[in-house]
Scaffold this motif. Structure first.
Motif, PDB file in Angstrom:
ATOM      1  N   LEU A   1      53.698  41.992  42.160  1.00 16.19           N
ATOM      2  CA  LEU A   1      53.658  42.854  43.341  1.00 16.19           C
ATOM      3  C   LEU A   1      52.229  42.994  43.854  1.00 16.19           C
ATOM      4  CD1 LEU A   1      55.056  44.805  45.328  1.00 16.19           C
ATOM      5  CD2 LEU A   1      54.692  46.608  43.633  1.00 16.19           C
ATOM      6  N   LEU A   2      51.273  43.206  42.959  1.00 20.43           N
ATOM      7  CA  LEU A   2      49.876  43.319  43.370  1.00 20.43           C
ATOM      8  C   LEU A   2      49.400  42.044  44.065  1.00 20.43           C
ATOM      9  CD1 LEU A   2      48.314  45.143  40.282  1.00 20.43           C
ATOM     10  CD2 LEU A   2      48.704  46.102  42.566  1.00 20.43           C
ATOM     11  N   ALA A   3      49.831  40.895  43.556  1.00 22.81           N
ATOM     12  CA  ALA A   3      49.478  39.626  44.192  1.00 22.81           C
ATOM     13  C   ALA A   3      50.152  39.509  45.560  1.00 22.81           C
ATOM     14  CB  ALA A   3      49.869  38.454  43.298  1.00 22.81           C
ATOM     15  N   ASP A   4      51.425  39.900  45.662  1.00 19.40           N
ATOM     16  CA  ASP A   4      52.141  39.864  46.941  1.00 19.40           C
ATOM     17  C   ASP A   4      51.490  40.783  47.974  1.00 19.40           C
ATOM     18  OD1 ASP A   4      53.933  38.063  45.863  1.00 19.40           O
ATOM     19  OD2 ASP A   4      55.549  39.534  45.595  1.00 19.40           O
ATOM     20  N   MET A   5      50.944  41.905  47.501  1.00 21.86           N
ATOM     21  CA  MET A   5      50.276  42.871  48.384  1.00 21.86           C
ATOM     22  C   MET A   5      48.833  42.458  48.691  1.00 21.86           C
ATOM     23  SD  MET A   5      51.682  46.343  46.509  1.00 21.86           S
ATOM     24  CE  MET A   5      50.718  47.491  47.496  1.00 21.86           C
ATOM     25  N   GLU A   6      48.389  41.344  48.101  1.00 23.46           N
ATOM     26  CA  GLU A   6      47.037  40.816  48.243  1.00 23.46           C
ATOM     27  C   GLU A   6      45.974  41.765  47.687  1.00 23.46           C
ATOM     28  OE1 GLU A   6      46.650  39.764  52.370  1.00 23.46           O
ATOM     29  OE2 GLU A   6      48.005  38.059  52.169  1.00 23.46           O
ATOM     30  N   LEU A   7      46.374  42.571  46.690  1.00 24.93           N
ATOM     31  CA  LEU A   7      45.440  43.456  46.011  1.00 24.93           C
ATOM     32  C   LEU A   7      44.852  42.767  44.778  1.00 24.93           C
ATOM     33  CD1 LEU A   7      47.453  46.801  46.205  1.00 24.93           C
ATOM     34  CD2 LEU A   7      45.672  45.964  47.760  1.00 24.93           C
ATOM     35  N   ALA A   8      45.554  41.757  44.294  1.00 28.01           N
ATOM     36  CA  ALA A   8      45.095  40.943  43.167  1.00 28.01           C
ATOM     37  C   ALA A   8      45.460  39.497  43.460  1.00 28.01           C
ATOM     38  CB  ALA A   8      45.759  41.403  41.869  1.00 28.01           C
ATOM     39  N   GLU A   9      44.767  38.613  42.768  1.00 26.58           N
ATOM     40  CA  GLU A   9      45.088  37.194  42.929  1.00 26.58           C
ATOM     41  C   GLU A   9      45.274  36.552  41.563  1.00 26.58           C
ATOM     42  OE1 GLU A   9      41.807  35.507  45.075  1.00 26.58           O
ATOM     43  OE2 GLU A   9      40.490  35.519  43.329  1.00 26.58           O
ATOM     44  N   GLU A  10      46.168  35.595  41.527  1.00 26.71           N
ATOM     45  CA  GLU A  10      46.420  34.854  40.291  1.00 26.71           C
ATOM     46  C   GLU A  10      45.456  33.682  40.220  1.00 26.71           C
ATOM     47  OE1 GLU A  10      50.494  33.601  40.420  1.00 26.71           O
ATOM     48  OE2 GLU A  10      51.256  35.653  40.394  1.00 26.71           O
ATOM     49  N   ARG A  11      44.970  33.428  39.021  1.00 25.85           N
ATOM     50  CA  ARG A  11      44.105  32.283  38.779  1.00 25.85           C
ATOM     51  C   ARG A  11      44.644  31.541  37.566  1.00 25.85           C
ATOM     52  NH1 ARG A  11      38.138  35.097  39.216  1.00 25.85           N
ATOM     53  NH2 ARG A  11      38.295  35.716  41.392  1.00 25.85           N
ATOM     54  N   ALA A  12      44.688  30.233  37.662  1.00 23.70           N
ATOM     55  CA  ALA A  12      45.170  29.425  36.543  1.00 23.70           C
ATOM     56  C   ALA A  12      44.142  29.449  35.415  1.00 23.70           C
ATOM     57  CB  ALA A  12      45.410  27.991  36.994  1.00 23.70           C
TER      58      ALA A  12
ATOM     59  N   GLY B   1      44.594  27.464  32.065  1.00 20.80           N
ATOM     60  CA  GLY B   1      45.440  26.633  31.206  1.00 20.80           C
ATOM     61  C   GLY B   1      46.891  26.859  31.596  1.00 20.80           C
ATOM     62  N   THR B   2      47.708  27.217  30.630  1.00 15.83           N
ATOM     63  CA  THR B   2      49.132  27.453  30.914  1.00 15.83           C
ATOM     64  C   THR B   2      49.405  28.907  31.287  1.00 15.83           C
ATOM     65  OG1 THR B   2      49.563  27.887  28.572  1.00 15.83           O
ATOM     66  CG2 THR B   2      49.856  25.617  29.349  1.00 15.83           C
ATOM     67  N   ARG B   3      48.390  29.753  31.180  1.00 15.06           N
ATOM     68  CA  ARG B   3      48.566  31.175  31.494  1.00 15.06           C
ATOM     69  C   ARG B   3      47.886  31.516  32.810  1.00 15.06           C
ATOM     70  NH1 ARG B   3      46.978  34.654  26.380  1.00 15.06           N
ATOM     71  NH2 ARG B   3      44.936  33.945  27.000  1.00 15.06           N
ATOM     72  N   LYS B   4      48.159  32.738  33.294  1.00 18.98           N
ATOM     73  CA  LYS B   4      47.549  33.211  34.536  1.00 18.98           C
ATOM     74  C   LYS B   4      46.584  34.346  34.245  1.00 18.98           C
ATOM     75  CE  LYS B   4      51.692  32.363  37.259  1.00 18.98           C
ATOM     76  NZ  LYS B   4      52.794  33.005  37.979  1.00 18.98           N
ATOM     77  N   LEU B   5      45.462  34.284  34.914  1.00 22.36           N
ATOM     78  CA  LEU B   5      44.524  35.395  34.943  1.00 22.36           C
ATOM     79  C   LEU B   5      44.749  36.137  36.252  1.00 22.36           C
ATOM     80  CD1 LEU B   5      41.142  33.779  33.831  1.00 22.36           C
ATOM     81  CD2 LEU B   5      42.348  35.611  32.647  1.00 22.36           C
ATOM     82  N   TYR B   6      44.504  37.431  36.235  1.00 19.44           N
ATOM     83  CA  TYR B   6      44.625  38.226  37.452  1.00 19.44           C
ATOM     84  C   TYR B   6      43.267  38.827  37.754  1.00 19.44           C
ATOM     85  CZ  TYR B   6      49.570  37.567  36.906  1.00 19.44           C
ATOM     86  OH  TYR B   6      50.814  36.993  36.775  1.00 19.44           O
ATOM     87  N   ALA B   7      42.847  38.684  39.018  1.00 20.91           N
ATOM     88  CA  ALA B   7      41.558  39.189  39.467  1.00 20.91           C
ATOM     89  C   ALA B   7      41.781  40.100  40.669  1.00 20.91           C
ATOM     90  CB  ALA B   7      40.635  38.034  39.851  1.00 20.91           C
TER      91      ALA B   7
ATOM     92  N   THR C   1      41.079  41.601  44.337  1.00 19.71           N
ATOM     93  CA  THR C   1      40.597  41.071  45.616  1.00 19.71           C
ATOM     94  C   THR C   1      39.773  42.155  46.312  1.00 19.71           C
ATOM     95  OG1 THR C   1      42.539  41.871  46.811  1.00 19.71           O
ATOM     96  CG2 THR C   1      42.665  39.627  45.875  1.00 19.71           C
ATOM     97  N   ALA C   2      39.138  41.794  47.418  1.00 23.03           N
ATOM     98  CA  ALA C   2      38.373  42.787  48.190  1.00 23.03           C
ATOM     99  C   ALA C   2      39.316  43.889  48.685  1.00 23.03           C
ATOM    100  CB  ALA C   2      37.661  42.110  49.364  1.00 23.03           C
ATOM    101  N   LYS C   3      40.508  43.501  49.112  1.00 21.57           N
ATOM    102  CA  LYS C   3      41.504  44.490  49.557  1.00 21.57           C
ATOM    103  C   LYS C   3      41.929  45.381  48.384  1.00 21.57           C
ATOM    104  CE  LYS C   3      46.008  44.695  51.875  1.00 21.57           C
ATOM    105  NZ  LYS C   3      47.102  43.903  52.457  1.00 21.57           N
ATOM    106  N   GLY C   4      42.059  44.804  47.206  1.00 18.08           N
ATOM    107  CA  GLY C   4      42.411  45.568  46.015  1.00 18.08           C
ATOM    108  C   GLY C   4      41.313  46.537  45.628  1.00 18.08           C
ATOM    109  N   LYS C   5      40.057  46.116  45.762  1.00 15.82           N
ATOM    110  CA  LYS C   5      38.914  46.973  45.456  1.00 15.82           C
ATOM    111  C   LYS C   5      38.893  48.171  46.406  1.00 15.82           C
ATOM    112  CE  LYS C   5      34.718  47.738  43.683  1.00 15.82           C
ATOM    113  NZ  LYS C   5      34.672  49.023  43.047  1.00 15.82           N
ATOM    114  N   ALA C   6      39.152  47.931  47.686  1.00 21.83           N
ATOM    115  CA  ALA C   6      39.182  49.024  48.669  1.00 21.83           C
ATOM    116  C   ALA C   6      40.331  49.990  48.351  1.00 21.83           C
ATOM    117  CB  ALA C   6      39.325  48.458  50.078  1.00 21.83           C
ATOM    118  N   HIS C   7      41.482  49.443  47.976  1.00 22.97           N
ATOM    119  CA  HIS C   7      42.640  50.264  47.603  1.00 22.97           C
ATOM    120  C   HIS C   7      42.309  51.117  46.378  1.00 22.97           C
ATOM    121  CE1 HIS C   7      46.936  51.209  47.170  1.00 22.97           C
ATOM    122  NE2 HIS C   7      46.796  50.950  45.874  1.00 22.97           N
TER     123      HIS C   7
END
Length: 192
Positions: free
Chosen positions: A93-104, A106-112, A114-120
């Motif tokens: 949901l956070l990724a869909d809302m553009e508050l976080a982004e998924e990063r590859a 290896g086989t797992r995902k990291l979540y970081a 975003t600027a919009k997430g930081k403001a939120h």
């Protein structure tokens, strides 16, 4: 089992649990998870609180979902760990809302974040601080009382009762025997 108030007859027990129970009561009313009270689902986090908490966890550095679960469990001193079934949909949901982004990774995902997430997150900093205080209080109470083994045992009992008594439709004699065993254990614990 009758609820006792005040001092335990042996001068120990009930009072030392007061802070722990009180902290968990506040935590329980504020967190979303997989616990049930009767047949009604109990929310563990208020609307949007889990999202804000998870954004705060990735504010400084990207994390895997499992690392977030561990961080929340550590903050509560083992009193609570959100399930993957709660965490991963929230991350999606956070990724869909553009508050976080998924990063590859290896086989797992990291979540970081975003600027919009930081403001939120900045806009909800007071709410985050109040939530962190509740988590810390639960963690401190759990650490003082060292109740992790008790919580594990309670969860184990609940799981066994659900699986053996309700899901498999135990007969009347099995139900009565289970009730007798639980009552006996309650009486022994009451005398501690």
């Amino acid at each position: 089992m009758k609820e006792h108030r005040g001092h335990h007859p042996h001068g120990r027990g009930r009072r030392s649990w007061g802070g722990f129970v009180q902290a968990l009561a506040g935590l329980g009313s504020a967190m979303e998870g997989d616990e049930h009270t009767g047949h009604r689902r109990r929310r563990r986090f208020g609307a949007g609180e889990l999202q804000v908490l998870m954004l705060s966890l990735i504010e400084d550095a990207p994390l895997h979902g499992y690392a977030m679960i561990e961080a929340i469990e550590a903050r509560t001193g083992g009193a609570y760990a959100p399930s993957p079934g709660v965490v991963y949909p929230t991350l999606t949901l956070l990724a869909d809302m553009e508050l976080a982004e998924e990063r590859a990774d290896g086989t797992r995902k990291l979540y970081a974040i975003t600027a919009k997430g930081k403001a939120h997150l900045d806009a909800r900093r007071d709410e985050l601080n109040a939530l962190l205080e509740r988590l810390d209080a639960a963690g401190q109470a759990n650490t003082r009382a060292d109740a992790a083994p008790v919580w594990r045992a309670m969860m184990n009992l609940g799981s066994v009762l659900k699986g053996r008594m309700w899901d498999r439709g135990a007969d009347r004699d099995a139900m009565l025997e289970a009730a007798r065993i639980i009552d006996e254990a309650a009486q022994k614990i009451e005398r501690l």
